[in-house]
Design an enzyme around this catalytic site. Structure first.
Site, short mmCIF file in Angstrom:
data_model
loop_
_atom_site.label_atom_id
_atom_site.label_comp_id
_atom_site.label_asym_id
_atom_site.label_seq_id
_atom_site.Cartn_x
_atom_site.Cartn_y
_atom_site.Cartn_z
CB CYS A 115 2.68 17.23 24.02
SG CYS A 115 3.99 16.58 22.97
CG HIS A 256 -1.04 16.49 22.25
ND1 HIS A 256 -0.40 17.22 21.28
CD2 HIS A 256 -0.20 15.48 22.58
CE1 HIS A 256 0.78 16.67 21.04
NE2 HIS A 256 0.93 15.62 21.81
CG ASN A 286 2.71 15.01 18.57
OD1 ASN A 286 2.67 16.18 18.91
ND2 ASN A 286 2.90 14.02 19.43
C1 LIG Z 1 4.10 3.09 20.66
C2 LIG Z 1 2.80 2.43 20.24
C3 LIG Z 1 2.42 2.85 18.82
C4 LIG Z 1 2.97 0.94 20.31
O1 LIG Z 1 1.74 0.34 19.95
P1 LIG Z 1 1.55 -1.23 20.12
O2 LIG Z 1 0.26 -1.58 19.46
O3 LIG Z 1 1.71 -1.59 21.54
O4 LIG Z 1 2.78 -1.69 19.29
P2 LIG Z 1 3.26 -3.08 18.76
O5 LIG Z 1 3.75 -3.91 19.90
O6 LIG Z 1 2.28 -3.68 17.82
O7 LIG Z 1 4.47 -2.55 17.89
C5 LIG Z 1 5.65 -2.18 18.45
C6 LIG Z 1 6.68 -2.61 17.44
O8 LIG Z 1 6.65 -1.68 16.36
C7 LIG Z 1 7.96 -1.27 16.09
N1 LIG Z 1 7.94 0.09 15.60
C8 LIG Z 1 8.08 1.23 16.29
N2 LIG Z 1 8.05 2.28 15.45
C9 LIG Z 1 7.88 1.78 14.21
C10 LIG Z 1 7.77 2.36 12.94
N3 LIG Z 1 7.82 3.70 12.77
N4 LIG Z 1 7.59 1.57 11.88
C11 LIG Z 1 7.51 0.24 12.02
N5 LIG Z 1 7.63 -0.39 13.20
C12 LIG Z 1 7.81 0.38 14.28
C13 LIG Z 1 8.65 -1.37 17.44
O9 LIG Z 1 10.06 -1.45 17.24
C14 LIG Z 1 8.09 -2.62 17.99
O10 LIG Z 1 8.77 -3.72 17.44
P3 LIG Z 1 9.17 -4.99 18.35
O11 LIG Z 1 7.88 -5.50 18.90
O12 LIG Z 1 9.83 -5.89 17.36
O13 LIG Z 1 10.07 -4.42 19.39
C15 LIG Z 1 1.61 2.82 21.20
O14 LIG Z 1 1.92 2.39 22.51
C16 LIG Z 1 1.33 4.29 21.21
O15 LIG Z 1 0.59 4.78 20.38
N6 LIG Z 1 1.90 5.03 22.19
C17 LIG Z 1 1.71 6.49 22.27
C18 LIG Z 1 2.85 7.19 21.56
C19 LIG Z 1 2.52 8.64 21.33
O16 LIG Z 1 1.43 9.00 20.97
N7 LIG Z 1 3.49 9.54 21.52
C20 LIG Z 1 3.30 10.95 21.39
C21 LIG Z 1 3.45 11.53 22.74
S1 LIG Z 1 3.04 13.19 22.93
#
Ligand SMILES: CC(C)(COP(=O)(O)OP(=O)(O)OC[C@H]1O[C@@H](n2cnc3c(N)ncnc32)[C@H](O)[C@@H]1OP(=O)(O)O)[C@@H](O)C(=O)NCCC(=O)NCCS
Length: 330
Positions: A115, A256, A286
Protein backbone atom coordinates in the site's frame (compact mmCIF):
# COMPACT_ATOMS: atom_id res chain seq x y z
CA UNK A 1 21.03 21.83 -4.61
CA UNK A 2 20.24 19.39 -7.46
CA UNK A 3 20.69 20.76 -10.96
CA UNK A 4 17.22 19.43 -11.84
CA UNK A 5 13.86 19.79 -10.12
CA UNK A 6 11.50 16.88 -10.78
CA UNK A 7 7.73 17.32 -10.46
CA UNK A 8 4.41 15.64 -11.21
CA UNK A 9 3.21 17.32 -14.41
CA UNK A 10 0.15 15.17 -15.20
CA UNK A 11 -2.03 12.54 -13.56
CA UNK A 12 -4.56 9.94 -14.67
CA UNK A 13 -6.81 7.28 -13.19
CA UNK A 14 -8.97 4.36 -14.17
CA UNK A 15 -11.52 2.23 -12.32
CA UNK A 16 -13.42 -0.73 -13.77
CA UNK A 17 -17.13 -0.17 -14.40
CA UNK A 18 -18.57 -2.95 -12.21
CA UNK A 19 -19.72 -1.61 -8.82
CA UNK A 20 -19.90 -3.90 -5.76
CA UNK A 21 -21.85 -2.34 -2.88
CA UNK A 22 -21.64 -3.21 0.81
CA UNK A 23 -25.13 -4.69 0.53
CA UNK A 24 -23.87 -6.99 -2.23
CA UNK A 25 -21.31 -8.36 0.27
CA UNK A 26 -23.79 -8.49 3.16
CA UNK A 27 -25.99 -10.77 1.05
CA UNK A 28 -23.60 -13.70 1.60
CA UNK A 29 -21.18 -12.50 4.32
CA UNK A 30 -21.76 -11.83 8.04
CA UNK A 31 -21.30 -8.06 7.70
CA UNK A 32 -23.40 -4.94 7.12
CA UNK A 33 -23.35 -1.68 5.21
CA UNK A 34 -23.47 0.11 8.59
CA UNK A 35 -20.34 -1.69 9.97
CA UNK A 36 -18.30 -1.14 6.80
CA UNK A 37 -19.23 2.54 6.51
CA UNK A 38 -18.55 3.22 10.21
CA UNK A 39 -15.31 1.22 10.58
CA UNK A 40 -13.79 1.67 7.12
CA UNK A 41 -15.65 4.46 5.29
CA UNK A 42 -16.37 2.42 2.16
CA UNK A 43 -19.78 2.45 0.46
CA UNK A 44 -18.82 0.60 -2.71
CA UNK A 45 -15.79 -0.63 -4.63
CA UNK A 46 -15.02 -1.54 -8.24
CA UNK A 47 -14.29 -5.01 -9.59
CA UNK A 48 -12.29 -5.74 -12.75
CA UNK A 49 -14.22 -7.43 -15.55
CA UNK A 50 -13.37 -10.95 -16.67
CA UNK A 51 -10.41 -10.56 -18.99
CA UNK A 52 -9.36 -7.23 -17.44
CA UNK A 53 -5.92 -7.52 -15.83
CA UNK A 54 -3.87 -5.25 -13.58
CA UNK A 55 -1.84 -4.24 -16.65
CA UNK A 56 -5.05 -3.16 -18.46
CA UNK A 57 -6.04 -0.91 -15.56
CA UNK A 58 -2.49 0.48 -15.51
CA UNK A 59 -2.49 1.20 -19.25
CA UNK A 60 -5.85 3.05 -19.06
CA UNK A 61 -4.64 5.27 -16.19
CA UNK A 62 -1.28 5.82 -17.88
CA UNK A 63 -2.85 6.81 -21.20
CA UNK A 64 -5.05 9.37 -19.47
CA UNK A 65 -1.98 10.97 -17.86
CA UNK A 66 -0.12 11.01 -21.20
CA UNK A 67 -3.12 12.39 -23.13
CA UNK A 68 -3.42 15.38 -20.79
CA UNK A 69 0.21 16.27 -21.56
CA UNK A 70 0.00 15.47 -25.27
CA UNK A 71 3.09 13.29 -25.13
CA UNK A 72 3.41 9.94 -26.88
CA UNK A 73 4.23 6.62 -25.16
CA UNK A 74 7.41 6.56 -27.27
CA UNK A 75 8.50 9.77 -25.46
CA UNK A 76 8.77 7.86 -22.18
CA UNK A 77 12.21 6.94 -20.85
CA UNK A 78 11.03 4.80 -17.93
CA UNK A 79 7.86 3.15 -16.60
CA UNK A 80 7.62 2.17 -12.94
CA UNK A 81 4.56 0.21 -11.81
CA UNK A 82 3.65 -0.21 -8.14
CA UNK A 83 1.56 -3.32 -7.63
CA UNK A 84 1.05 -6.18 -5.18
CA UNK A 85 -1.43 -7.95 -7.49
CA UNK A 86 0.73 -8.28 -10.63
CA UNK A 87 -0.54 -10.00 -13.76
CA UNK A 88 2.16 -12.61 -13.20
CA UNK A 89 5.13 -13.23 -10.88
CA UNK A 90 7.23 -12.99 -14.07
CA UNK A 91 7.50 -10.78 -16.09
CA UNK A 92 7.04 -7.50 -14.19
CA UNK A 93 3.65 -5.95 -14.90
CA UNK A 94 5.57 -2.85 -16.07
CA UNK A 95 6.94 -4.88 -19.02
CA UNK A 96 3.42 -5.84 -20.09
CA UNK A 97 2.31 -2.20 -19.70
CA UNK A 98 5.31 -1.03 -21.77
CA UNK A 99 4.35 -3.46 -24.53
CA UNK A 100 0.64 -2.57 -24.49
CA UNK A 101 1.44 1.18 -24.55
CA UNK A 102 4.06 0.77 -27.28
CA UNK A 103 6.48 2.73 -25.09
CA UNK A 104 9.39 1.25 -27.02
CA UNK A 105 12.05 3.61 -25.60
CA UNK A 106 11.21 3.04 -21.93
CA UNK A 107 12.89 0.71 -19.46
CA UNK A 108 10.24 -0.81 -17.20
CA UNK A 109 10.12 -2.46 -13.80
CA UNK A 110 7.80 -2.99 -10.82
CA UNK A 111 8.11 -1.71 -7.27
CA UNK A 112 6.70 -3.92 -4.50
CA UNK A 113 5.84 -1.96 -1.39
CA UNK A 114 2.16 -2.95 -1.13
CA UNK A 115 0.00 0.00 0.00
CA UNK A 116 3.03 2.33 0.17
CA UNK A 117 3.82 1.35 -3.44
CA UNK A 118 2.83 4.58 -5.24
CA UNK A 119 4.90 6.75 -2.92
CA UNK A 120 7.93 4.42 -3.11
CA UNK A 121 7.62 4.29 -6.92
CA UNK A 122 7.48 8.10 -7.25
CA UNK A 123 10.59 8.39 -5.09
CA UNK A 124 12.51 5.72 -7.04
CA UNK A 125 11.50 7.32 -10.35
CA UNK A 126 12.48 10.86 -9.27
CA UNK A 127 15.82 9.55 -7.94
CA UNK A 128 16.54 7.79 -11.24
CA UNK A 129 15.75 10.97 -13.16
CA UNK A 130 18.40 12.77 -11.12
CA UNK A 131 21.00 10.07 -11.83
CA UNK A 132 20.04 9.78 -15.54
CA UNK A 133 20.14 13.31 -16.99
CA UNK A 134 18.81 11.95 -20.31
CA UNK A 135 15.48 10.81 -18.72
CA UNK A 136 12.93 13.49 -19.65
CA UNK A 137 9.55 11.81 -19.00
CA UNK A 138 8.86 8.98 -16.57
CA UNK A 139 5.47 7.32 -16.11
CA UNK A 140 4.68 6.06 -12.61
CA UNK A 141 1.59 3.90 -12.20
CA UNK A 142 -0.05 2.21 -9.22
CA UNK A 143 -2.45 -0.56 -10.29
CA UNK A 144 -4.21 -3.35 -8.44
CA UNK A 145 -6.85 -6.03 -8.95
CA UNK A 146 -7.30 -7.21 -5.36
CA UNK A 147 -10.62 -8.78 -6.37
CA UNK A 148 -8.51 -11.68 -7.68
CA UNK A 149 -6.30 -12.17 -4.62
CA UNK A 150 -8.76 -11.60 -1.77
CA UNK A 151 -10.41 -14.29 0.30
CA UNK A 152 -14.05 -13.33 -0.37
CA UNK A 153 -15.18 -15.38 2.64
CA UNK A 154 -13.06 -13.38 5.09
CA UNK A 155 -15.05 -10.38 6.30
CA UNK A 156 -11.99 -8.93 8.10
CA UNK A 157 -10.23 -8.27 4.77
CA UNK A 158 -12.45 -8.42 1.68
CA UNK A 159 -14.71 -5.50 2.62
CA UNK A 160 -11.78 -3.05 2.57
CA UNK A 161 -10.43 -3.41 -0.96
CA UNK A 162 -11.25 -2.48 -4.56
CA UNK A 163 -9.67 -2.54 -8.02
CA UNK A 164 -8.24 0.56 -9.71
CA UNK A 165 -5.22 2.41 -11.04
CA UNK A 166 -3.65 5.86 -10.75
CA UNK A 167 -0.81 7.35 -12.79
CA UNK A 168 1.56 10.32 -12.80
CA UNK A 169 4.07 11.68 -15.31
CA UNK A 170 7.30 13.06 -13.84
CA UNK A 171 9.22 15.70 -15.80
CA UNK A 172 11.47 18.72 -15.19
CA UNK A 173 9.82 21.65 -13.41
CA UNK A 174 11.21 25.07 -12.42
CA UNK A 175 13.72 25.13 -9.53
CA UNK A 176 12.00 25.31 -6.14
CA UNK A 177 9.03 23.27 -7.44
CA UNK A 178 8.51 19.50 -7.53
CA UNK A 179 9.81 16.93 -5.05
CA UNK A 180 11.29 18.65 -1.99
CA UNK A 181 11.92 15.84 0.49
CA UNK A 182 10.81 12.32 1.29
CA UNK A 183 10.97 9.75 4.06
CA UNK A 184 10.70 6.02 3.35
CA UNK A 185 10.64 3.36 6.07
CA UNK A 186 10.06 -0.31 6.75
CA UNK A 187 9.54 -2.39 9.89
CA UNK A 188 10.42 -5.87 8.69
CA UNK A 189 9.90 -7.36 12.14
CA UNK A 190 6.17 -6.87 11.51
CA UNK A 191 6.20 -8.37 8.00
CA UNK A 192 3.42 -10.78 8.93
CA UNK A 193 0.79 -8.08 9.64
CA UNK A 194 -0.39 -8.30 6.00
CA UNK A 195 0.45 -11.40 3.98
CA UNK A 196 -0.20 -13.37 0.84
CA UNK A 197 2.07 -16.21 -0.29
CA UNK A 198 4.19 -15.87 -3.42
CA UNK A 199 5.87 -18.81 -5.08
CA UNK A 200 9.28 -18.74 -3.44
CA UNK A 201 8.75 -19.56 0.23
CA UNK A 202 8.53 -22.75 2.25
CA UNK A 203 5.38 -21.57 4.03
CA UNK A 204 2.90 -23.82 2.18
CA UNK A 205 4.69 -26.83 3.68
CA UNK A 206 4.27 -25.57 7.21
CA UNK A 207 1.20 -26.57 9.20
CA UNK A 208 1.56 -23.37 11.21
CA UNK A 209 1.33 -21.18 8.15
CA UNK A 210 -1.83 -22.91 6.99
CA UNK A 211 -3.28 -22.66 10.49
CA UNK A 212 -2.40 -18.97 10.58
CA UNK A 213 -3.96 -18.45 7.18
CA UNK A 214 -0.75 -17.40 5.40
CA UNK A 215 -1.88 -19.24 2.28
CA UNK A 216 -4.64 -16.64 1.83
CA UNK A 217 -4.62 -12.84 1.95
CA UNK A 218 -4.59 -11.93 5.63
CA UNK A 219 -4.39 -8.68 7.61
CA UNK A 220 -4.15 -8.00 11.35
CA UNK A 221 -6.41 -4.94 11.34
CA UNK A 222 -5.78 -3.68 14.86
CA UNK A 223 -1.97 -3.83 14.41
CA UNK A 224 -2.36 -1.81 11.21
CA UNK A 225 -4.39 0.80 13.10
CA UNK A 226 -1.64 1.23 15.72
CA UNK A 227 1.08 1.48 13.07
CA UNK A 228 -0.90 3.85 10.85
CA UNK A 229 -1.70 6.27 13.66
CA UNK A 230 1.77 6.39 15.30
CA UNK A 231 4.60 5.59 12.85
CA UNK A 232 2.88 7.32 9.93
CA UNK A 233 2.22 10.75 11.55
CA UNK A 234 5.79 10.62 12.99
CA UNK A 235 7.13 10.09 9.46
CA UNK A 236 5.11 13.05 8.17
CA UNK A 237 6.58 15.26 10.92
CA UNK A 238 10.09 13.99 10.07
CA UNK A 239 9.67 14.75 6.36
CA UNK A 240 8.40 18.25 7.19
CA UNK A 241 11.27 18.87 9.63
CA UNK A 242 13.82 17.84 6.95
CA UNK A 243 12.35 20.50 4.69
CA UNK A 244 12.32 23.04 7.57
CA UNK A 245 8.50 23.10 7.38
CA UNK A 246 5.65 22.32 9.76
CA UNK A 247 2.19 20.81 9.34
CA UNK A 248 0.77 24.35 9.24
CA UNK A 249 2.66 24.92 5.98
CA UNK A 250 0.82 22.05 4.25
CA UNK A 251 -1.83 23.14 1.77
CA UNK A 252 -2.97 19.61 0.99
CA UNK A 253 -2.27 16.03 2.01
CA UNK A 254 -3.20 12.83 0.21
CA UNK A 255 -3.24 9.69 2.34
CA UNK A 256 -3.36 6.09 1.26
CA UNK A 257 -7.11 5.38 1.22
CA UNK A 258 -6.93 2.61 3.83
CA UNK A 259 -9.66 3.72 6.11
CA UNK A 260 -11.52 6.99 6.79
CA UNK A 261 -10.91 6.69 10.54
CA UNK A 262 -7.11 6.47 10.08
CA UNK A 263 -7.23 9.62 7.93
CA UNK A 264 -9.41 11.49 10.46
CA UNK A 265 -7.12 10.44 13.32
CA UNK A 266 -3.97 11.55 11.48
CA UNK A 267 -5.45 14.87 10.34
CA UNK A 268 -6.33 15.48 14.00
CA UNK A 269 -2.82 14.57 15.16
CA UNK A 270 -1.34 17.01 12.64
CA UNK A 271 -3.84 19.70 13.66
CA UNK A 272 -5.17 19.94 10.09
CA UNK A 273 -8.82 20.42 9.02
CA UNK A 274 -10.40 17.67 6.90
CA UNK A 275 -10.85 20.03 3.93
CA UNK A 276 -7.07 19.84 3.41
CA UNK A 277 -7.32 16.19 2.46
CA UNK A 278 -9.21 14.23 -0.20
CA UNK A 279 -10.95 10.90 0.21
CA UNK A 280 -12.40 8.61 -2.42
CA UNK A 281 -12.48 5.33 -0.49
CA UNK A 282 -16.25 5.72 -0.16
CA UNK A 283 -16.47 5.11 -3.95
CA UNK A 284 -13.35 3.07 -4.73
CA UNK A 285 -12.34 1.49 -1.38
CA UNK A 286 -8.69 0.71 -0.61
CA UNK A 287 -6.88 0.16 -3.92
CA UNK A 288 -3.60 -0.62 -2.11
CA UNK A 289 -0.57 0.42 -4.20
CA UNK A 290 -2.79 2.42 -6.56
CA UNK A 291 -4.62 4.44 -3.94
CA UNK A 292 -2.37 7.48 -3.44
CA UNK A 293 -2.05 8.14 -7.19
CA UNK A 294 -5.74 7.43 -7.75
CA UNK A 295 -6.78 9.81 -4.95
CA UNK A 296 -4.30 12.42 -6.19
CA UNK A 297 -5.71 12.27 -9.71
CA UNK A 298 -9.27 12.46 -8.34
CA UNK A 299 -8.37 15.50 -6.19
CA UNK A 300 -6.73 17.26 -9.15
CA UNK A 301 -9.79 16.51 -11.29
CA UNK A 302 -11.84 18.28 -8.59
CA UNK A 303 -9.39 21.24 -8.67
CA UNK A 304 -8.42 20.82 -5.03
CA UNK A 305 -4.67 21.30 -5.69
CA UNK A 306 -3.24 24.51 -7.18
CA UNK A 307 0.11 25.64 -8.52
CA UNK A 308 2.43 26.59 -5.66
CA UNK A 309 0.66 24.40 -3.07
CA UNK A 310 2.75 22.37 -0.64
CA UNK A 311 1.37 18.82 -0.98
CA UNK A 312 2.23 15.70 1.05
CA UNK A 313 1.69 12.21 -0.38
CA UNK A 314 1.49 9.53 2.31
CA UNK A 315 1.49 5.77 1.69
CA UNK A 316 1.57 2.98 4.29
CA UNK A 317 0.70 -0.68 4.70
CA UNK A 318 2.09 -4.19 4.20
CA UNK A 319 5.77 -4.55 4.88
CA UNK A 320 5.19 -2.83 7.18
CA UNK A 321 6.24 0.08 4.96
CA UNK A 322 5.58 3.78 4.85
CA UNK A 323 6.52 6.63 2.55
CA UNK A 324 5.96 10.38 2.76
CA UNK A 325 6.92 12.79 -0.01
CA UNK A 326 6.58 16.58 -0.05
CA UNK A 327 5.94 18.39 -3.32
CA UNK A 328 5.76 22.07 -4.21
CA UNK A 329 3.13 21.83 -6.94
CA UNK A 330 4.38 22.91 -10.34
C1 LIG B 1 -9.85 -3.47 12.24
C2 LIG B 1 -10.55 -2.27 12.85
C3 LIG B 1 -11.67 -1.79 11.95
C4 LIG B 1 -11.10 -2.68 14.20
O1 LIG B 1 -11.72 -1.55 14.77
P1 LIG B 1 -12.22 -1.61 16.29
O2 LIG B 1 -13.01 -0.36 16.52
O3 LIG B 1 -11.07 -1.87 17.18
O4 LIG B 1 -13.12 -2.86 16.15
P2 LIG B 1 -14.17 -3.53 17.11
O5 LIG B 1 -13.46 -4.19 18.25
O6 LIG B 1 -15.31 -2.62 17.41
O7 LIG B 1 -14.71 -4.61 16.08
C5 LIG B 1 -14.01 -5.74 15.80
C6 LIG B 1 -15.07 -6.78 15.60
O8 LIG B 1 -15.67 -6.57 14.32
C7 LIG B 1 -15.70 -7.79 13.64
N1 LIG B 1 -15.59 -7.54 12.22
C8 LIG B 1 -14.48 -7.53 11.46
N2 LIG B 1 -14.80 -7.30 10.18
C9 LIG B 1 -16.14 -7.16 10.14
C10 LIG B 1 -17.05 -6.92 9.10
N3 LIG B 1 -16.65 -6.76 7.83
N4 LIG B 1 -18.36 -6.82 9.40
C11 LIG B 1 -18.79 -6.96 10.66
N5 LIG B 1 -17.97 -7.22 11.70
C12 LIG B 1 -16.66 -7.31 11.43
C13 LIG B 1 -14.49 -8.54 14.18
O9 LIG B 1 -14.67 -9.94 13.95
C14 LIG B 1 -14.53 -8.20 15.62
O10 LIG B 1 -15.47 -9.02 16.26
P3 LIG B 1 -15.16 -9.65 17.72
O11 LIG B 1 -14.91 -8.47 18.61
O12 LIG B 1 -16.41 -10.40 18.00
O13 LIG B 1 -13.95 -10.49 17.50
C15 LIG B 1 -9.55 -1.08 13.09
O14 LIG B 1 -8.53 -1.50 13.97
C16 LIG B 1 -8.94 -0.58 11.83
O15 LIG B 1 -9.52 0.26 11.16
N6 LIG B 1 -7.72 -1.06 11.48
C17 LIG B 1 -7.05 -0.65 10.24
C18 LIG B 1 -7.37 -1.64 9.14
C19 LIG B 1 -6.98 -1.07 7.79
O16 LIG B 1 -7.20 0.07 7.49
N7 LIG B 1 -6.40 -1.90 6.92
C20 LIG B 1 -5.94 -1.49 5.63
C21 LIG B 1 -4.47 -1.60 5.64
S1 LIG B 1 -3.62 -0.94 4.30
Amino acid sequence: MNSRAIGIVSTGMYVPSQVVTNDDLARYLDTSDEWIQEKVGVKERRRAAAGESTSDLAVAAGLQALDKLSIMPSDLDLIVVATSSPDMIQPPTASIVQGKLGACNAAAFDVGAVCAGSVFALDVAAGLMLSHPDYRHVLVIGAETYSRILDWDDRTTCVYFGDGAGAAVLSDVPQGRGLLHSVLGTDGLKWDAITLLGGGSTYPASEDSVRNGLHKFRMRGKDIWTFATTTVPDAIERALARAALTADDLDFIIFHQANINIIRENMGRLGLPMHKTHTCMDRYANTSGASVLLALSDAIEQRKIRSGDLVALVGFGGGLSWGVSLWRWA
